[in-house]
Design a protein around this motif. Structure first.
Motif, PDB file in Angstrom:
ATOM      1  N   LYS A   1       0.833  -1.201   0.000  1.00  0.00           N
ATOM      2  CA  LYS A   1       0.000   0.000   0.000  1.00  0.00           C
ATOM      3  C   LYS A   1       0.868   1.252   0.000  1.00  0.00           C
ATOM      4  CE  LYS A   1      -4.406  -0.580   2.159  1.00  0.00           C
ATOM      5  NZ  LYS A   1      -5.191  -0.235   3.335  1.00  0.00           N
ATOM      6  N   LEU A   2       0.442   2.224  -0.765  1.00  0.00           N
ATOM      7  CA  LEU A   2       1.119   3.516  -0.769  1.00  0.00           C
ATOM      8  C   LEU A   2       0.515   4.447   0.277  1.00  0.00           C
ATOM      9  CD1 LEU A   2       1.276   4.054  -4.634  1.00  0.00           C
ATOM     10  CD2 LEU A   2       3.142   3.343  -3.127  1.00  0.00           C
ATOM     11  N   SER A   3      -0.730   4.172   0.684  1.00  0.00           N
ATOM     12  CA  SER A   3      -1.438   5.015   1.639  1.00  0.00           C
ATOM     13  C   SER A   3      -2.642   4.261   2.178  1.00  0.00           C
ATOM     14  CB  SER A   3      -1.898   6.301   0.941  1.00  0.00           C
ATOM     15  OG  SER A   3      -2.681   7.081   1.795  1.00  0.00           O
ATOM     16  N   ASP A   4      -3.112   4.657   3.363  1.00  0.00           N
ATOM     17  CA  ASP A   4      -4.318   4.060   3.935  1.00  0.00           C
ATOM     18  C   ASP A   4      -5.574   4.837   3.586  1.00  0.00           C
ATOM     19  OD1 ASP A   4      -3.069   1.890   5.217  1.00  0.00           O
ATOM     20  OD2 ASP A   4      -2.468   3.172   6.882  1.00  0.00           O
ATOM     21  N   LYS A   5      -5.421   6.083   3.122  1.00  0.00           N
ATOM     22  CA  LYS A   5      -6.569   6.925   2.797  1.00  0.00           C
ATOM     23  C   LYS A   5      -6.317   7.708   1.524  1.00  0.00           C
ATOM     24  CE  LYS A   5      -7.744   7.504   7.637  1.00  0.00           C
ATOM     25  NZ  LYS A   5      -7.790   8.422   8.759  1.00  0.00           N
ATOM     26  N   LYS A   6      -7.419   8.085   0.880  1.00  0.00           N
ATOM     27  CA  LYS A   6      -7.336   8.913  -0.319  1.00  0.00           C
ATOM     28  C   LYS A   6      -8.459   9.936  -0.297  1.00  0.00           C
ATOM     29  CE  LYS A   6      -9.744   5.302  -2.902  1.00  0.00           C
ATOM     30  NZ  LYS A   6      -9.689   4.381  -4.027  1.00  0.00           N
ATOM     31  N   LEU A   7      -8.265  11.032  -1.001  1.00  0.00           N
ATOM     32  CA  LEU A   7      -9.276  12.065  -1.137  1.00  0.00           C
ATOM     33  C   LEU A   7      -9.884  11.960  -2.529  1.00  0.00           C
ATOM     34  CD1 LEU A   7      -7.444  15.101   0.487  1.00  0.00           C
ATOM     35  CD2 LEU A   7      -9.338  13.774   1.451  1.00  0.00           C
TER      36      LEU A   7
ATOM     37  N   ASP B   1      -1.800  10.242   2.733  1.00  0.00           N
ATOM     38  CA  ASP B   1      -0.560  10.189   3.519  1.00  0.00           C
ATOM     39  C   ASP B   1       0.627  10.610   2.660  1.00  0.00           C
ATOM     40  OD1 ASP B   1      -2.176   9.136   5.514  1.00  0.00           O
ATOM     41  OD2 ASP B   1      -1.764   7.077   4.902  1.00  0.00           O
ATOM     42  N   ARG B   2       1.739  10.800   3.294  1.00  0.00           N
ATOM     43  CA  ARG B   2       3.011  11.125   2.621  1.00  0.00           C
ATOM     44  C   ARG B   2       2.942  12.439   1.843  1.00  0.00           C
ATOM     45  NH1 ARG B   2       4.929   5.248   0.367  1.00  0.00           N
ATOM     46  NH2 ARG B   2       4.515   4.139   2.271  1.00  0.00           N
ATOM     47  N   GLY B   3       2.191  13.412   2.346  1.00  0.00           N
ATOM     48  CA  GLY B   3       2.191  14.741   1.748  1.00  0.00           C
ATOM     49  C   GLY B   3       1.589  14.834   0.365  1.00  0.00           C
ATOM     50  N   ASN B   4       0.619  13.963   0.051  1.00  0.00           N
ATOM     51  CA  ASN B   4      -0.056  14.034  -1.248  1.00  0.00           C
ATOM     52  C   ASN B   4       0.900  13.803  -2.418  1.00  0.00           C
ATOM     53  OD1 ASN B   4      -2.710  14.178  -1.883  1.00  0.00           O
ATOM     54  ND2 ASN B   4      -2.828  16.387  -1.905  1.00  0.00           N
ATOM     55  N   LEU B   5       1.887  12.950  -2.228  1.00  0.00           N
ATOM     56  CA  LEU B   5       2.898  12.724  -3.261  1.00  0.00           C
ATOM     57  C   LEU B   5       2.369  11.980  -4.482  1.00  0.00           C
ATOM     58  CD1 LEU B   5       5.978  11.678  -1.099  1.00  0.00           C
ATOM     59  CD2 LEU B   5       5.560  13.870  -2.194  1.00  0.00           C
ATOM     60  N   PHE B   6       1.367  11.115  -4.278  1.00  0.00           N
ATOM     61  CA  PHE B   6       0.863  10.303  -5.375  1.00  0.00           C
ATOM     62  C   PHE B   6      -0.617  10.556  -5.617  1.00  0.00           C
ATOM     63  CE2 PHE B   6       4.450   7.841  -3.699  1.00  0.00           C
ATOM     64  CZ  PHE B   6       5.214   7.734  -4.845  1.00  0.00           C
TER      65      PHE B   6
ATOM     66  N   PRO C   1     -14.473  19.258  -6.164  1.00  0.00           N
ATOM     67  CA  PRO C   1     -13.596  19.299  -4.991  1.00  0.00           C
ATOM     68  C   PRO C   1     -13.316  17.897  -4.442  1.00  0.00           C
ATOM     69  CG  PRO C   1     -15.799  20.093  -4.442  1.00  0.00           C
ATOM     70  CD  PRO C   1     -15.784  19.856  -5.926  1.00  0.00           C
ATOM     71  N   ALA C   2     -12.081  17.686  -4.009  1.00  0.00           N
ATOM     72  CA  ALA C   2     -11.674  16.404  -3.424  1.00  0.00           C
ATOM     73  C   ALA C   2     -11.855  16.491  -1.911  1.00  0.00           C
ATOM     74  CB  ALA C   2     -10.234  16.094  -3.785  1.00  0.00           C
ATOM     75  N   THR C   3     -13.092  16.391  -1.465  1.00  0.00           N
ATOM     76  CA  THR C   3     -13.398  16.575  -0.050  1.00  0.00           C
ATOM     77  C   THR C   3     -13.838  15.299   0.659  1.00  0.00           C
ATOM     78  OG1 THR C   3     -15.645  17.231  -0.657  1.00  0.00           O
ATOM     79  CG2 THR C   3     -14.024  18.995  -0.351  1.00  0.00           C
ATOM     80  N   THR C   4     -13.996  14.209  -0.076  1.00  0.00           N
ATOM     81  CA  THR C   4     -14.443  12.952   0.525  1.00  0.00           C
ATOM     82  C   THR C   4     -13.239  12.074   0.833  1.00  0.00           C
ATOM     83  OG1 THR C   4     -16.495  13.073  -0.746  1.00  0.00           O
ATOM     84  CG2 THR C   4     -15.940  10.943   0.215  1.00  0.00           C
ATOM     85  N   GLU C   5     -13.050  11.751   2.115  1.00  0.00           N
ATOM     86  CA  GLU C   5     -11.948  10.879   2.515  1.00  0.00           C
ATOM     87  C   GLU C   5     -12.420   9.431   2.455  1.00  0.00           C
ATOM     88  OE1 GLU C   5      -9.179  12.007   5.783  1.00  0.00           O
ATOM     89  OE2 GLU C   5      -9.977  10.177   6.686  1.00  0.00           O
ATOM     90  N   VAL C   6     -11.673   8.598   1.761  1.00  0.00           N
ATOM     91  CA  VAL C   6     -12.029   7.203   1.546  1.00  0.00           C
ATOM     92  C   VAL C   6     -10.845   6.330   1.955  1.00  0.00           C
ATOM     93  CG1 VAL C   6     -12.705   5.502  -0.204  1.00  0.00           C
ATOM     94  CG2 VAL C   6     -13.494   7.866  -0.405  1.00  0.00           C
ATOM     95  N   LYS C   7     -11.123   5.214   2.642  1.00  0.00           N
ATOM     96  CA  LYS C   7     -10.058   4.273   2.976  1.00  0.00           C
ATOM     97  C   LYS C   7      -9.655   3.508   1.718  1.00  0.00           C
ATOM     98  CE  LYS C   7     -11.093   3.414   7.790  1.00  0.00           C
ATOM     99  NZ  LYS C   7     -11.365   2.410   8.819  1.00  0.00           N
ATOM    100  N   THR C   8      -8.358   3.322   1.542  1.00  0.00           N
ATOM    101  CA  THR C   8      -7.893   2.522   0.411  1.00  0.00           C
ATOM    102  C   THR C   8      -8.128   1.046   0.720  1.00  0.00           C
ATOM    103  OG1 THR C   8      -5.637   2.447   1.274  1.00  0.00           O
ATOM    104  CG2 THR C   8      -6.152   4.201  -0.315  1.00  0.00           C
ATOM    105  N   THR C   9      -8.243   0.258  -0.332  1.00  0.00           N
ATOM    106  CA  THR C   9      -8.424  -1.180  -0.191  1.00  0.00           C
ATOM    107  C   THR C   9      -7.284  -1.891  -0.919  1.00  0.00           C
ATOM    108  OG1 THR C   9      -9.684  -1.502  -2.239  1.00  0.00           O
ATOM    109  CG2 THR C   9     -10.932  -0.842  -0.258  1.00  0.00           C
ATOM    110  N   LYS C  10      -7.271  -3.205  -0.816  1.00  0.00           N
ATOM    111  CA  LYS C  10      -6.239  -3.964  -1.520  1.00  0.00           C
ATOM    112  C   LYS C  10      -6.341  -3.775  -3.022  1.00  0.00           C
ATOM    113  CE  LYS C  10      -8.741  -8.327  -1.829  1.00  0.00           C
ATOM    114  NZ  LYS C  10      -8.672  -9.767  -1.535  1.00  0.00           N
ATOM    115  N   TRP C  11      -7.516  -3.460  -3.541  1.00  0.00           N
ATOM    116  CA  TRP C  11      -7.702  -3.297  -4.987  1.00  0.00           C
ATOM    117  C   TRP C  11      -7.090  -2.001  -5.502  1.00  0.00           C
ATOM    118  CZ3 TRP C  11      -8.439  -7.754  -6.789  1.00  0.00           C
ATOM    119  CH2 TRP C  11      -9.188  -8.702  -6.092  1.00  0.00           C
ATOM    120  N   ASP C  12      -6.854  -1.029  -4.623  1.00  0.00           N
ATOM    121  CA  ASP C  12      -6.204   0.212  -5.044  1.00  0.00           C
ATOM    122  C   ASP C  12      -4.756  -0.025  -5.481  1.00  0.00           C
ATOM    123  OD1 ASP C  12      -8.149   2.389  -4.639  1.00  0.00           O
ATOM    124  OD2 ASP C  12      -8.088   1.745  -2.548  1.00  0.00           O
ATOM    125  N   PHE C  13      -4.161  -1.102  -5.003  1.00  0.00           N
ATOM    126  CA  PHE C  13      -2.749  -1.351  -5.281  1.00  0.00           C
ATOM    127  C   PHE C  13      -2.513  -2.744  -5.857  1.00  0.00           C
ATOM    128  CE2 PHE C  13      -3.275   1.489  -1.628  1.00  0.00           C
ATOM    129  CZ  PHE C  13      -2.807   2.651  -2.217  1.00  0.00           C
TER     130      PHE C  13
END
Length: 128
Positions: free
Chosen positions: A26-32, A75-80, A113-125
């Motif tokens: 995983k690159l992150s646990d959450k995404k916007l 996470d990680r300062g919005n790098l990806f 706007p990217a205002t919805t926080e969503v948990k990443t899943t195994k399918w994201d990666f």
């Protein structure tokens, strides 16, 4: 004598074929995103430079291409970010959403706007 190389060749082929069809770190646990399904593009960006991915979680991008961004890893300062490349001709490249460094693109048009926080899943990666 040629038989000595067969085990090494088999191991090499196994390593190459295992990259696809497996869970990657995983690159992150959450995404916007714009919505809870991350199905609407947030913005359109233009590639500032070529980007050649290191593994199958990422998409290749050529300088000048338009990228539709669907999510920003939190996470990680919005790098990806995650998105798909829009080619000059639609049929040139298979539509596929993948990650890329946000530093290789510039925002050209905000769509939602990217205002919805969503948990990443195994399918994201997942690499397919």
């Amino acid at each position: 004598m040629a038989h000595k190389f067969l085990p090494a060749l088999s191991v090499w082929l196994l390593l190459v074929t295992c990259e696809a069809g497996r869970q990657m770190p995983k690159l992150s646990d959450k995404k916007l995103c714009a919505d809870s399904d991350c199905s609407h593009p947030i913005l359109i960006a233009r590639a500032l430079q070529d980007y050649y991915p290191g593994d199958c979680r990422f998409i290749p991008i050529r300088q000048g291409q338009l990228v539709y961004v669907y999510s920003m890893l939190k996470d990680r300062g919005n790098l990806f970010w995650a998105g798909s490349v829009q080619d000059s001709y639609y049929g040139e490249q298979e539509a596929r959403i993948g990650h890329f460094p946000s530093s290789v693109v510039e925002e050209t048009q905000v769509l939602m706007p990217a205002t919805t926080e969503v948990k990443t899943t195994k399918w994201d990666f997942y690499c397919n």
